[in-house]
Write an enzyme that holds these catalytic residues in place. Structure first.
Site, PDB file in Angstrom:
ATOM      1  N   CYS A 213     -16.524   8.948  61.173  1.00  0.00           N
ATOM      2  CA  CYS A 213     -17.513   7.964  61.620  1.00  0.00           C
ATOM      3  C   CYS A 213     -18.889   8.611  61.726  1.00  0.00           C
ATOM      4  O   CYS A 213     -19.899   7.915  61.711  1.00  0.00           O
ATOM      5  CB  CYS A 213     -17.089   7.315  62.923  1.00  0.00           C
ATOM      6  SG  CYS A 213     -16.425   8.475  64.079  1.00  0.00           S
TER       7      CYS A 213
ATOM      8  N   GLU B  79     -15.796   3.390  70.425  1.00  0.00           N
ATOM      9  CA  GLU B  79     -16.404   4.347  69.486  1.00  0.00           C
ATOM     10  C   GLU B  79     -16.067   3.806  68.111  1.00  0.00           C
ATOM     11  O   GLU B  79     -14.919   3.846  67.689  1.00  0.00           O
ATOM     12  CB  GLU B  79     -15.840   5.738  69.753  1.00  0.00           C
ATOM     13  CG  GLU B  79     -16.730   6.827  69.231  1.00  0.00           C
ATOM     14  CD  GLU B  79     -16.462   7.123  67.777  1.00  0.00           C
ATOM     15  OE1 GLU B  79     -17.221   6.592  66.931  1.00  0.00           O
ATOM     16  OE2 GLU B  79     -15.507   7.836  67.488  1.00  0.00           O
TER      17      GLU B  79
END
Ligand code: ADP
Length: 485
Positions: free
Chosen positions: A287, A253
């Site tokens: 993010c 990720e």
């Protein structure tokens, strides 16, 4: 049992059931005040190899433990996290800098993720295939083995706990490797999980200021069967390249460059509130933070005015101070990147309609890397900010004329983590959902992360998913059994 969430010792290594320190320690700093708030053990390859040996031993029994019992540990930890939410949120806010309300939200999200993992672990079913000429077949879902969880500093509680919960629920064993900026909240949470009575070696933690070297020792060890990484694209791709001769599962990720699109028929007030939240939460260091905002020309001026009101209402300060809605960046390096993006954009013709500078709050204690919430107009694709992740409180605004153009521009990135859409007409909503190449879409929703939804990205944002029904799959191997009767 320890009642204080702030670890008062540097015994931040949990190896084979025992908390201990290492020969060296490193400082943990409050990013708002730059005060040292604690120390963590600086583990190296030796401790990492001890941990993988203990994990390998522990896996032999944990893998066959009852799924119901494993779920019990996770549920008990979730209860404990909720009971201790005040002190955990305070610690998280001090260590990472985020406002207290956001820190509490993250702590509670961690508890919800453990509940979800407890439920999912009991449904990690395989299947029976219809008989062939020789007999039936079985598809077994078996725990993957020892896992290394590499966690980031921006969501140091929830990103770590999601990995721990799902791995333990699946019957895997796991070594937590928090980011060097945030080992204390990780230690508090790992302690809570451990104090539910997990057997030695099932859950371990390695803190280190030398991640490349310490993780490197584990990469070279074939007993490590899985890595779950959350962090930068650069480091994540490095882990893939470093696979060497031991192929193992790896979930990634990584970075994002999230677009948000405000279509002409959007509820502009709701969109402005949502865009400000999805941009400025965690000082833009998510993010999934919006990195590019596309606004339809017909509503651009009206929307911008609403957005500027939201940005102006933000209060920069120390996360734990009452009223703070935007904290410091994690460090000077983070701030330097933000400044470089703004300077580059302005030098190429962009305008900072609000913010644009380093911020020096009127308080001698606030020594950290604060940056003003910033909105840029007049941006174009030649600017760094149009292609690189900023990881700070800066929002570039682009104008579009047609829906197709907006979706095409939104997709023009190497990343594919999250995208946000503000629109009303069902056909337009569907066109956007269908057309956007992103793993996560917030549809009139600025906070698209939920335990029951898979979390993860496409393209250079990552592979595999965390959470949702897909989440537990990341910690399971598939074994096919052909039966001859
Ligand atoms: P950021 O640049 O946002 O700090 P990183 O990708 O450097 O993000 O860090 C995310 C996580 O990866 C942290 O836990 C960090 O310690 C870890 N990490 C950094 N470099 C390496 C490496 N070479 N090998 C393994 N883990 C690493």
């Amino acid at each position: 049992m320890s009642q204080t969430a702030v670890p008062t010792t540097d015994a931040t290594l949990l190896i084979d059931g025992t908390w201990r320190s290492a020969g060296n320690v490193f400082d943990v700093v409050d990013p708002a005040t730059l005060e040292v708030i604690g120390q963590a053990a600086d583990a190296g390859p030796e401790e990492a190899l001890e941990a993988i040996a203990a994990a390998d031993r522990a896996f032999r029994t944990w893998r066959t433990s009852a799924a119901e019992d494993r779920a019990g540990h996770l549920r008990a930890a979730a209860v404990r996290i909720r009971e201790r939410q005040d002190e955990l949120a305070d610690l998280l806010s001090r260590e990472n800098g985020k406002p207290l309300a956001e820190a509490r939200g993250e702590v509670l999200a961690s508890a919800r993720m453990l509940d979800w993992a407890a439920e999912e672990g009991r449904r990690a079913n395989g299947r029976v295939t219809p008989p062939s000429a020789n007999g039936p077949g079985l598809v077994l879902k078996v725990p993957v083995g020892p896992v290394l969880a590499i966690a980031p500093w921006n969501f140091p509680a929830s990103m770590l706990v999601r990995k721990l919960g799902l791995a333990l629920a699946a019957g895997a064993v796991i070594i937590a490797k928090p980011a060097e900026q945030t080992p204390l909240i990780a230690t508090a949470l790992v302690r809570i999980l451990q104090e539910t009575g997990l057997p030695a070696g099932v859950l371990q933690q390695i803190t280190t200021s030398r991640p490349a070297e310490t993780v490197g020792a584990l990469l070279a060890d074939r007993r490590l069967r899985k890595i779950s990484f959350t962090g930068s694209t650069e480091v994540g791709l490095g882990l893939v390249r470093a696979t060497g001769t031991h192929l193992r599962r790896i979930s990634l990720e990584m970075g994002g460059h999230s677009p948000a699109i405000v279509f002409a028929d959007a509820d502009l007030e709701a969109a402005a509130t949502g865009v400000a939240a999805a941009k400025f939460a965690n000082a833009g260091q998510s993010c999934t933070a919006i990195n590019r905002l596309y606004v339809h020309r017909d509503v651009h001026d009206e929307f911008l005015a609403l957005l500027l009101d939201k940005a102006a209402a933000l209060t920069v300060g120390r996360g734990t101070a009452p009223g703070t809605t935007i904290g410091p960046l994690i460090d000077e390096a983070g701030l330097a990147k933000v400044e470089a993006h703004v300077q580059d954009a302005v030098s190429r013709g962009a305008k900072a309609v609000v913010g644009g500078h380093r911020c020096t709050p009127d308080d001698p204690l606030l020594q950290g890397a604060f940056f003003e919430p910033t909105v840029l107009t007049g941006v174009d694709d030649s600017m760094l900010i149009s292609s690189e992740e900023t990881f700070g409180p800066v929002l570039p605004v682009y104008v579009f004329d047609t829906d197709d153009e907006a979706i095409e521009q939104a997709n023009s990135t190497e990343y594919g983590l999250a995208a946000y859409v503000y629109a009303a007409a069902l056909s337009r909503v569907w066109q956007a959902i269908d057309g956007l190449d992103f793993g996560i879409i917030g549809m009139n929703e600025p906070a698209p992360v939920r335990p029951e939804l898979p979390f993860g990205g496409m393209k250079n944002s990552g592979q595999d998913r965390e959470g949702g029904s897909e989440g537990i799959e990341a910690y399971l191997e598939t074994k096919s059994v052909a039966i001859r009767l």
